[in-house]
Motif scaffolding. Structure first.
Motif, mmCIF file in Angstrom:
data_model
loop_
_atom_site.group_PDB
_atom_site.id
_atom_site.type_symbol
_atom_site.label_atom_id
_atom_site.label_comp_id
_atom_site.label_asym_id
_atom_site.label_seq_id
_atom_site.Cartn_x
_atom_site.Cartn_y
_atom_site.Cartn_z
ATOM 1 N N UNK A 95 0.829 -1.218 0.000
ATOM 2 C CA UNK A 95 0.000 0.000 0.000
ATOM 3 C C UNK A 95 0.858 1.260 0.000
ATOM 4 N N UNK A 96 0.372 2.279 -0.691
ATOM 5 C CA UNK A 96 1.122 3.533 -0.802
ATOM 6 C C UNK A 96 0.993 4.384 0.450
ATOM 7 N N UNK A 97 -0.131 4.299 1.150
ATOM 8 C CA UNK A 97 -0.401 5.211 2.255
ATOM 9 C C UNK A 97 -0.031 4.639 3.627
ATOM 10 N N UNK A 98 0.165 3.342 3.717
ATOM 11 C CA UNK A 98 0.466 2.712 5.010
ATOM 12 C C UNK A 98 1.809 2.009 4.884
ATOM 13 N N UNK A 99 2.864 2.693 5.332
ATOM 14 C CA UNK A 99 4.221 2.259 5.018
ATOM 15 C C UNK A 99 4.684 1.027 5.773
ATOM 16 N N UNK A 100 4.078 0.693 6.918
ATOM 17 C CA UNK A 100 4.506 -0.483 7.675
ATOM 18 C C UNK A 100 3.344 -1.419 7.997
ATOM 19 N N UNK A 101 2.258 -0.894 8.563
ATOM 20 C CA UNK A 101 1.128 -1.753 8.901
ATOM 21 C C UNK A 101 0.510 -2.356 7.645
ATOM 22 N N UNK A 102 0.286 -1.545 6.623
ATOM 23 C CA UNK A 102 -0.258 -2.058 5.370
ATOM 24 C C UNK A 102 0.689 -3.043 4.712
ATOM 25 N N UNK A 103 1.986 -2.743 4.792
ATOM 26 C CA UNK A 103 2.993 -3.637 4.214
ATOM 27 C C UNK A 103 2.956 -4.995 4.898
ATOM 28 N N UNK A 104 2.928 -5.000 6.234
ATOM 29 C CA UNK A 104 2.867 -6.263 6.973
ATOM 30 C C UNK A 104 1.592 -7.033 6.646
ATOM 31 N N UNK A 105 0.507 -6.304 6.416
ATOM 32 C CA UNK A 105 -0.787 -6.928 6.164
ATOM 33 C C UNK A 105 -0.847 -7.635 4.815
ATOM 34 N N UNK A 106 -0.005 -7.218 3.864
ATOM 35 C CA UNK A 106 -0.013 -7.876 2.555
ATOM 36 C C UNK A 106 1.155 -8.850 2.391
ATOM 37 N N UNK A 107 2.259 -8.615 3.088
ATOM 38 C CA UNK A 107 3.431 -9.479 2.927
ATOM 39 C C UNK A 107 3.332 -10.739 3.777
ATOM 40 N N UNK A 108 2.954 -10.606 5.041
ATOM 41 C CA UNK A 108 2.943 -11.756 5.955
ATOM 42 C C UNK A 108 2.071 -12.912 5.457
ATOM 43 N N UNK A 109 0.842 -12.667 4.974
ATOM 44 C CA UNK A 109 0.028 -13.799 4.529
ATOM 45 C C UNK A 109 0.577 -14.498 3.295
ATOM 46 N N UNK A 110 1.332 -13.772 2.488
ATOM 47 C CA UNK A 110 1.931 -14.386 1.291
ATOM 48 C C UNK A 110 2.979 -15.407 1.693
ATOM 49 N N UNK A 111 3.877 -15.026 2.608
ATOM 50 C CA UNK A 111 4.990 -15.920 2.919
ATOM 51 C C UNK A 111 4.627 -16.987 3.947
ATOM 52 N N UNK A 112 3.670 -16.705 4.840
ATOM 53 C CA UNK A 112 3.349 -17.707 5.855
ATOM 54 C C UNK A 112 2.689 -18.930 5.233
ATOM 55 N N UNK A 113 2.077 -18.775 4.062
ATOM 56 C CA UNK A 113 1.435 -19.900 3.382
ATOM 57 C C UNK A 113 2.389 -20.627 2.443
ATOM 58 N N UNK A 114 3.680 -20.241 2.449
ATOM 59 C CA UNK A 114 4.674 -20.985 1.685
ATOM 60 C C UNK A 114 5.092 -20.357 0.378
#
Length: 332
Positions: free
Chosen positions: A197-216
């Motif tokens: 996300x462009x407007x949320x530099x850390x919380x939004x980033x964690x919200x889109x990155x973590x689910x991608x990698x935790x599922x393999x």
């Protein structure tokens, strides 16, 4: 002068019996002839500015093109020069993600959860640094920025807890006619290009990155164009945590330039367009390009910035999973 006074002068002692000291004009705290105390001012320190780099394959290279761009705070004041990724950098990141995919997807779900929890632990230890970067990037007060960092850490923990449970939501035994077991199990899609996300530099980033990698899956992350510094600092946490090199690759730069290359790359399996929210033209262009090799595309939600503080649910965990169904004869 008496004989006693002469002996005192020769021995270098005052009449009071204390050693006689000569004033040193270059020493801090020395007295002048007028009795005034003088001082020497220490030279001012030069700021040690941080050099931000890309994160590809567990290493920190500079952009292949050597380009950088200025990152400013909410008031327009200069913060840093961030590397501006090139198409070659994007190709290198995809190659690193593909190389890491086999080992990461083959790890147990429990192990992936432990690794994500370790990332949260390390973020907790650097709360002040990230709060400072988020405050500058988003124009927030210290208290508000700290709340964002805390929420991002909690988000990592939340997704870590889902690592060995999502299979119970996405899989299961299916009723079939005949003497067979029919079992469905989720598997990761592959290499996912993630536009943060462009407007949320850390919380939004964690919200889109973590689910991608935790599922393999493995990820090529394009952080916010105007506020990439928290993401580049996150890469330092990932590098020193237990996340294998290549599982997450971070490419700062111009979102359109990097995203177009990733959308067209034939070895990218999926595309998350969260960072294209608010730019319908870019989202459509990327989705059209991604169709060339049938990439799975997660469209941005709504036309404006999303509220990343809400309950994330399981939708992003399920977005980049494929379902494998196995038939097995009963009694064999």
């Amino acid at each position: 002068m008496s004989d006693e006074a002469k002996k005192t002068a020769k021995s270098g002692r005052s009449a009071a019996g204390k050693p006689a000291r000569a004033a040193s004009p270059g020493k801090t705290g020395a007295k002048s002839s007028a009795g005034a105390r003088t001082s020497v001012r220490a030279p001012a320190r030069l700021d040690v500015l941080k050099t931000y780099k890309l994160f590809i394959g567990g290493k920190f290279p500079r952009s292949e093109s050597g380009r950088v761009y200025e990152v400013t705070d909410s008031e327009g004041d200069w913060l840093a020069n961030a590397p501006q990724s090139s198409r070659k950098d994007a190709r290198d990141a995809v190659a690193a993600a593909r190389k890491a995919f086999g080992g990461w997807s083959g790890a147990t779900a429990y192990n992936r959860g432990q690794i994500l929890y370790r990332v949260a632990e390390m973020l907790e230890g650097r709360r002040e640094q990230f709060a400072s970067e988020v405050a500058a990037a988003e124009g927030l007060s210290t208290a508000a920025a700290t709340a964002q960092v805390d929420a991002a850490i909690d988000r990592w923990v939340w997704y870590a807890g889902w690592s060995d449970k999502i299979a119970q939501v996405a899989g299961g035994a299916n009723p079939v006619a005949g003497p067979f077991f029919n079992l469905s199990t989720p598997e990761p899609t592959g290499v996912v290009a993630v536009l943060a996300p462009q407007e949320s530099s850390l919380l939004g980033l964690a919200s889109v990155l973590a689910p991608v990698i935790v599922t393999g899956n493995t990820a090529v992350l394009v952080p916010s164009e105007k506020a990439p510094l928290p993401a580049l600092s996150l890469s330092e946490v990932l590098a020193t945590s237990d996340v294998p090199g290549g599982v997450v690759n971070v490419l700062s730069g111009r979102t359109r330039e990097v995203a177009t290359t990733l959308a067209a790359h034939q070895d990218v399996n999926a595309l998350d367009l969260a960072g294209a929210a608010g730019d319908a033209e870019l989202a459509k262009e990327l989705e059209t390009t991604a169709a060339e090799n049938l990439k799975r595309v997660l469209r941005p939600e709504g036309d404006g910035p999303a509220d990343w503080s809400t309950d994330p649910g399981t939708s992003r965990l399920l977005a980049f999973l494929e379902t494998k169904t196995v038939w097995h004869p009963i009694g064999v």
